[in-house]
Design a protein around this motif. Sequence first.
Motif, PDB file in Angstrom:
ATOM      1  N   ALA A 165      24.508  -3.940   3.050  1.00  0.00           N
ATOM      2  CA  ALA A 165      23.610  -3.902   4.305  1.00  0.00           C
ATOM      3  C   ALA A 165      24.455  -2.945   5.213  1.00  0.00           C
ATOM      4  CB  ALA A 165      23.752  -5.174   4.941  1.00  0.00           C
ATOM      5  N   GLN A 166      26.209  -3.231   5.187  1.00  0.00           N
ATOM      6  CA  GLN A 166      26.956  -2.413   6.015  1.00  0.00           C
ATOM      7  C   GLN A 166      26.712  -0.769   5.316  1.00  0.00           C
ATOM      8  OE1 GLN A 166      31.055  -3.595   6.483  1.00  0.00           O
ATOM      9  NE2 GLN A 166      30.305  -5.812   6.607  1.00  0.00           N
ATOM     10  N   ILE A 167      26.625  -0.750   4.100  1.00  0.00           N
ATOM     11  CA  ILE A 167      26.603   0.623   3.566  1.00  0.00           C
ATOM     12  C   ILE A 167      25.353   1.398   3.948  1.00  0.00           C
ATOM     13  CG2 ILE A 167      26.454   1.753   1.107  1.00  0.00           C
ATOM     14  CD1 ILE A 167      28.751  -0.196   0.265  1.00  0.00           C
ATOM     15  N   ALA A 168      24.291   0.606   3.642  1.00  0.00           N
ATOM     16  CA  ALA A 168      23.047   1.125   4.084  1.00  0.00           C
ATOM     17  C   ALA A 168      22.766   1.601   5.530  1.00  0.00           C
ATOM     18  CB  ALA A 168      22.007   0.260   3.780  1.00  0.00           C
ATOM     19  N   GLN A 169      23.466   0.658   6.321  1.00  0.00           N
ATOM     20  CA  GLN A 169      23.559   1.011   7.836  1.00  0.00           C
ATOM     21  C   GLN A 169      24.371   2.149   8.185  1.00  0.00           C
ATOM     22  OE1 GLN A 169      21.897  -0.827  10.039  1.00  0.00           O
ATOM     23  NE2 GLN A 169      22.550  -0.169  11.959  1.00  0.00           N
ATOM     24  N   ALA A 170      25.339   2.474   7.360  1.00  0.00           N
ATOM     25  CA  ALA A 170      26.370   3.429   7.472  1.00  0.00           C
ATOM     26  C   ALA A 170      25.604   4.825   7.018  1.00  0.00           C
ATOM     27  CB  ALA A 170      27.832   3.622   6.836  1.00  0.00           C
ATOM     28  N   ASP A 171      25.135   4.713   5.904  1.00  0.00           N
ATOM     29  CA  ASP A 171      24.196   5.851   5.265  1.00  0.00           C
ATOM     30  C   ASP A 171      23.254   6.155   6.088  1.00  0.00           C
ATOM     31  OD1 ASP A 171      24.072   7.759   3.170  1.00  0.00           O
ATOM     32  OD2 ASP A 171      22.863   6.213   1.849  1.00  0.00           O
ATOM     33  N   LEU A 172      22.585   5.329   6.682  1.00  0.00           N
ATOM     34  CA  LEU A 172      21.467   5.757   7.802  1.00  0.00           C
ATOM     35  C   LEU A 172      22.037   6.313   9.073  1.00  0.00           C
ATOM     36  CD1 LEU A 172      18.467   5.140   7.776  1.00  0.00           C
ATOM     37  CD2 LEU A 172      18.681   3.159   9.283  1.00  0.00           C
TER      38      LEU A 172
END
Length: 898
Positions: free
Chosen positions: A818-825
């Motif tokens: 979830a943290q990675i997806a948020q950063a990727d977004l």
Amino acid sequence: MSITLNTTMSSIMTNKRRVGALKSLGVVTVGDALTYYPFRVADPVPLRALREARIGERMAFSASVRGMRVVPMNVRRGYRLEAVVDDGDFAVSRHIAGAAARLVFFSYKKQYVDWLSMRLRSGAIVVIAGEPSEFNGQLQFTHPEIMTVAPGSGPADGEYSGVVQMSALKYDADTVEAGLRRISRPRPVYHASSRISSEHIHESIVQCIELLAGTGQDLPGDAATEAPQTMKPMEDGGISGAGTAPADAESRSGNAVAVGLARAIPDVLPESVRESNHLLHRAEAFLAIHDPLNTADFKRAIGTMRYEEAFVSQTALLQSRSNVRKDAALPCAGVALRDRFIESLPFPLTGGQREIIDDIGVDMAREYPMQRLLQGEVGSGKTVVAVAAMLQAAGSGHQAVLVAPTQVLAEQHHATISAMLCAIDSVETGDDPSRDALSPNDPADLIKAAESAADDGDAKGRAAVKHPVKHSGARSGKQDGAAHAQSDANTRHVPVILLTGGMKLAARRRALALAASGDPCIIVATHAAFSKTFQAPNLALVVIDEQHRFGVEQRESLRTKNDVVPHLLVMTATPIPRTAAMTWFGDLDISWLTELPGGRKPIRTFIVPEDDGRMMGSMFAHIRGRIDAGERAYVVCPRIDADDESDGDDDTSGASQIGVYDDSDTYRRESATAAANTTTSAPSQEDGDGAPSRPPLHSVAEIERRLSSLPQFRGIRFATLTGRDDDATKQQVMADFADGATPVLVATTVIEVGVDVPQASCIVIFDADRYGLSQLHQLRGRVGRGGTDSWAFLISRAEDGGPAQQRLQVIQGTLDGAQIAQADLEFRGAGDVLGDAQSGGKSGLKLLRVVKDAKIIADARERAGRLLADDPDLSGEVELAGAVLDFTRGNETFLTSS
């Protein structure tokens, strides 16, 4: 001519070059022009007299033209126009002595020079904005923005009432005060191109607004109005730059523009919603965005249009969700086979799996289609949930299809599901393998359990599990025991069929025939399921794995094959932030699997600079040690070979760091030689105009050759796997890798999903800085699946402290998807993270940001839900209904299931 939002720019603009330039930006109609939003607003230009000028700082002032001359440029071609101006009257108003400055313009076009000469004739009064410089000891402005002021006094209140026509010359302002007010105001800045400047975009949009309001003049029709600001040559030999300033919006006939615009542009948002959120009328918002009085008005207007996008999109999603319930589906209430399957599993389900299976069971028992998105980390057990749902469909006498994006993943699913059904037999015959020794989500363990459940004479069953392509519909081969015969009868009516595009014709025809028969079965397919030849007349459930890899049209082809709409379960291991999921999958019920199986050890991730030979050698020595311990290693490259014009099977990004060993010189020399040899043949990777070329991407063929020559890998066999390999080759390569014959697999991102080798403990990703974070997270999930220590090495050529390096540090610092997806977004935007089919770039959303606007989205969704509860058809909100219809018609790819 009546002007509306649907009026084309070509019908109101005679300058075809500008029409073409705007079209290249997606501006075709007046409505497109109004929704081509600026990405920022420039600061107000300070008023300064010439004696107050600061070199390099933009300023505005008024002056009179003392003299003007045009000088041909024989060497450079074209003309140079010079005008000397004096700001005496303006300086007096600031209690400063007047001074003189020179205005300089360059152009290849005589027509433009003549037009400018008329505007800057001796004695003319002008208002000027520009950046001062010094040339030969004299103050100079190169290509400043100018506005001509009508001679004599204007209206008593100093307001501007439109373009003034005196003699043969059109003036831009009635008075000096009005001109200064206009030229010094905040100016919107647009994404422009080499064909059209931001100023010309601004001019065109403001004049569209005036035409809509019924107060404007015809749009510019010849190159004479294309006043330049820079010396960048245009395609026809002119100079691109700033145009004449639009009319003063602050004082258009006592707000005549705002009144006229409100008549031409009705509001979309319900008045109650607009008032409760303190939003502007839509017409006011357009005016404040494209012709702002100040930055505060601009920000408020942008906020209004951002909320409108959120409200329209959420209304469309909620309506789509409601409309789905009007469709008929095949109710699947039979859960006996599903429950026997759950009992047969050699491990207990996690709480999350049990809860989601129950939710799906309730959904599928209804007479309208289920619409559910299942999101879970790699290894969280989504496959078990999907199999339970498919067995509920099959146990109810219907068919289910699971669609996977790759051949490798389809075969993996086929083998896993076949093994799971064999395990049902073993439980019912009392031959239950130990549950404690098995991983709850490891397909290899499931297959092992199924094999151990059969006796030595069960050759057919084991062959079906090991070779799923040759033995579709695999089940236990124990044929001679009465108990087993009864058990086989319980599962024989649920064959597992494999259907791929690479199958031999005879096998493909058999698979298609079994599906077309309508008999209860589970079909595991690739894109072949979307072909016209695939028919499943009794289809009750469609499961889409890795949903972002399929277009909406493909998914819809399955849902519309029959009169009855099947239930839909879409799964993804690509982390999607909750706010993004709510925005892009708002018409689906969303389930999250967050529990990982016990015994999984965290993957240690390191960023390895490729030019650090000692660190690279350390990494290779470490990998050799793990291989000697019986483990496996992946090496991922973005391209297949050096001549490949594409970037392999997918796109790219990653990073790492490890202890220091020697034996790295060989790799360093090879790396330098390969880079020199491949630079000319590899495609140039540029960030944009003027950006330095990136180094060529590494290829599978190149890296396999270089690694196999290193002393660290002496005696080690390598294998390669790419999307170009045929099915038989892929199967053989994966089999050799799994059993250790070739312990190092050099591959493209074809291994990103579906490849399950528990012995794999190391993964090396070359050019990791060119991948998205979510994709790196997916690739990293290929290791550590057997409960052993595992490592991910991200090879990077990114600059220290740059954006690419920062992205890699996110991957290095967390395993939380979830943290990675948020950063990727945040780094890349929703379009890149979710794929084009759900991207902001193709969704009609121009202002809404799923990360920063989460509260706006939530508020809009809540209010839209209340509105639809009272008025499902929006009969009381005609304008909103039209906006929703327009949004839906133009954005089928946004609505994932409509």
